[in-house]
Design a protein around this motif. Structure first.
Motif, PDB file in Angstrom:
ATOM      1  N   TYR A  61       0.789  -1.227   0.000  1.00 30.11           N
ATOM      2  CA  TYR A  61       0.000   0.000   0.000  1.00 30.11           C
ATOM      3  C   TYR A  61       0.828   1.288   0.000  1.00 30.11           C
ATOM      4  O   TYR A  61       0.305   2.343  -0.352  1.00 30.11           O
ATOM      5  N   ASN A  63       2.378   3.090  -1.924  1.00 31.57           N
ATOM      6  CA  ASN A  63       2.669   3.301  -3.345  1.00 31.57           C
ATOM      7  C   ASN A  63       3.548   4.517  -3.580  1.00 31.57           C
ATOM      8  O   ASN A  63       4.236   4.604  -4.598  1.00 31.57           O
ATOM      9  N   MET A 254      -5.800  -3.709  -3.987  1.00 32.11           N
ATOM     10  CA  MET A 254      -4.351  -3.818  -4.092  1.00 32.11           C
ATOM     11  C   MET A 254      -3.832  -3.332  -5.440  1.00 32.11           C
ATOM     12  O   MET A 254      -2.754  -2.736  -5.518  1.00 32.11           O
ATOM     13  N   ARG A 259      -0.318   0.791  -9.035  1.00 30.38           N
ATOM     14  CA  ARG A 259       0.427  -0.453  -8.800  1.00 30.38           C
ATOM     15  C   ARG A 259       0.721  -1.193 -10.099  1.00 30.38           C
ATOM     16  O   ARG A 259       1.790  -1.794 -10.256  1.00 30.38           O
ATOM     17  N   LYS A 280      -5.889   1.014   0.205  1.00 31.30           N
ATOM     18  CA  LYS A 280      -4.429   0.950   0.138  1.00 31.30           C
ATOM     19  C   LYS A 280      -3.796   2.158  -0.553  1.00 31.30           C
ATOM     20  O   LYS A 280      -3.549   3.187   0.050  1.00 31.30           O
ATOM     21  N   GLY A 281      -3.521   2.042  -1.855  1.00 28.50           N
ATOM     22  CA  GLY A 281      -2.764   3.062  -2.566  1.00 28.50           C
ATOM     23  C   GLY A 281      -3.465   4.392  -2.724  1.00 28.50           C
ATOM     24  O   GLY A 281      -2.823   5.373  -3.101  1.00 28.50           O
ATOM     25  N   SER A 284      -1.803   5.799   0.107  1.00 34.28           N
ATOM     26  CA  SER A 284      -0.604   5.080   0.537  1.00 34.28           C
ATOM     27  C   SER A 284      -0.694   4.601   1.985  1.00 34.28           C
ATOM     28  O   SER A 284       0.325   4.393   2.640  1.00 34.28           O
ATOM     29  N   GLY A 285      -1.913   4.430   2.478  1.00 36.08           N
ATOM     30  CA  GLY A 285      -2.093   3.892   3.815  1.00 36.08           C
ATOM     31  C   GLY A 285      -1.693   4.845   4.931  1.00 36.08           C
ATOM     32  O   GLY A 285      -1.600   4.427   6.086  1.00 36.08           O
TER      33      GLY A 285
END
Length: 451
Positions: A61, A63, A254, A259, A280-281, A284-285
């Motif tokens: 995550y 990214n 994901m 990604r 996630k991305g 970027s968490g």
């Protein structure tokens, strides 16, 4: 970014962790969580001063890497201005995050429902599909992962589902295409695609099309093995969904936000689903955030009909401010393009070359900064280096491989008999080459277990 050793502080952190933190997916007495002292960019380090190149991107995550100054500053500014507010109000950070996401989703997926992460995004996508169609069932693939909450884990197709499988969640599983371990005795990508679609349509027919609300697929399956679908497969699923009135859900938790070298993996296949789940991305968490991107057709279902779902922290201002900053940073710094270019120019050629030299490498597959290296005992038979869902002594070869990677300063992503190469999407060519050299050394350890 120079780590300063402080083993006493590290010992205190670990002691508190072991006394009070209950870890996910773990037997609590058998784990030894590393104590992290700091992180920046593509690296993190422990309290003993050991630095690791993170080829796992956290849990796939980070990214944009760790501690990007523009995103950190945006979170700080939002906290100073409006740290939180209830989801029923229009808030600038929330509105802007939704706008930026909608600009990048394929087709008419222009309405954004925010969640706290990927699992509850899947929960709500399934709820929307069932209410939209009035049907109960969901079809999902073996070799998939959709989250750890009750509905999401029952939709999942890997062993993490087994302990929580209720057997009554309205889920039917099918085989998606994967030529290297084909369930259809295929000899080419074209055969695999055609036979997988035939199998899916037969499953629909035997389950009863009028009972199926949704088909959910990871656009490119992640934890299950980064199996890029063959050309035509996702378009074929789209056609089946249209034919039988089924909602098509793509899980991009994901695979999304750079990604795969595109904003959404769906862009690689020129396909538009009815719903996309993400997390996630998207930021970027840095602060927990997920969501569902919704097509106009499904959004209209709830135009004058109440959508019966919500979350206290839906579209939390801090999380949305992080998303706004992350998306803008990705655009300004060409991070999506970097993932596409260096994935093709650095990662793929290096992994193909490693596969030629290491007998433990059975298959290499992926796109962008999203790659899997499948480890085997025997290339001819394709016997996995460890058995399916191996643990303890049976998993010793993969444990030895992982230990060798860490000894060389590489933090790997390992699942079953695979290691995934999933570095930050803004990793430099030099960082990638450093990590690939460490991977090369670790694969020599895996080679020792081959026939």
């Amino acid at each position: 970014m120079t780590p300063q050793p402080n083993p006493e502080a590290g010992a205190a952190v670990k002691a508190a962790d072991r006394a009070h933190v209950f870890h996910s997916w773990s037997a609590q007495d058998l784990i030894d969580p590393p104590a992290v002292a700091g992180a920046e960019g593509s690296y993190f380090w422990d309290y003993d001063g050991r630095r690791y190149l993170d080829f796992a991107s956290g849990l796939v995550y980070t990214n944009i890497g760790y501690q990007h100054p523009k995103v950190v500053a945006a979170i700080q500014e939002q906290a100073a201005n409006l740290a939180t507010f209830a989801p029923a109000f229009a808030v600038e950070a929330r509105s802007e995050a939704a706008r930026l996401i909608a600009e990048r989703t394929p087709g008419d997926l222009d309405k954004i429902f925010f969640t706290n992460g990927g699992a509850d995004a899947v929960e709500h996508a399934v709820r929307m599909a069932r209410l939209h169609t009035g049907r109960p069932k969901v079809l999902s693939a073996y070799r998939s992962y959709h989250g750890g909450t009750q509905q999401a884990v029952n939709i999942t197709g890997d062993p993490r589902r087994w302990p929580s499988d209720s057997g009554s969640a309205g889920v039917v599983r099918f085989w998606a295409p994967f030529l290297y371990r084909s369930r259809f005795y295929a000899e080419s990508e074209q055969q695999e695609c055609a036979r997988a679609l035939e199998h899916l349509e037969a499953t629909i027919a035997f389950e009863g099309p009028a009972t199926i609300a949704a088909i959910i697929l990871e656009t490119v399956p992640g934890t299950a093995g980064i199996m890029v679908p063959p050309p035509g497969y996702l378009a074929g699923v789209r056609e089946l969904c249209d034919k039988y009135g089924i909602v098509f859900v793509l899980d991009e938790v994901m695979a999304g936000f750079g990604r795969t070298g595109t904003w959404f993996a769906a862009d690689l296949f020129d396909v538009v689903p009815d719903l996309i789940t993400f997390a996630k991305g998207v930021n970027s968490g840095y602060v927990p955030l997920g969501g569902v991107a919704i097509s106009d057709k499904i959004a209209q279902t709830f135009g004058k009909r109440v959508y019966p779902g919500g979350l206290t922290y839906s579209g939390h201002p801090l999380a949305c401010a992080a998303a706004v900053a992350t998306i803008n940073v990705m655009a300004e710094e060409g991070i999506v393009e970097n993932a596409e270019r260096l994935g093709a120019e650095v990662v793929e050629p290096a992994l193909r070359e490693l596969a030629e030299r290491h007998p433990s490498v059975g298959d290499v597959r992926g796109v962008g900064m999203f790659w899997a290296v499948e480890l085997v005992r025997n290339r001819e038979t394709r016997e996995p280096l460890v058995p399916y869902n191996a643990a303890g002594e049976a998993n010793a070869p993969m444990a030895a491989f992982g230990a060798a990677a860490k000894a060389n300063g590489l933090w790997p992503f390992i699942n079953m008999n695979r290691t995934h190469v999933v570095p930050p999407c803004n990793a430099t060519a030099a960082e990638l080459k450093e990590g690939l050299a460490a991977l090369d050394a670790a694969l020599s350890v895996a080679d020792e277990y081959t026939d």
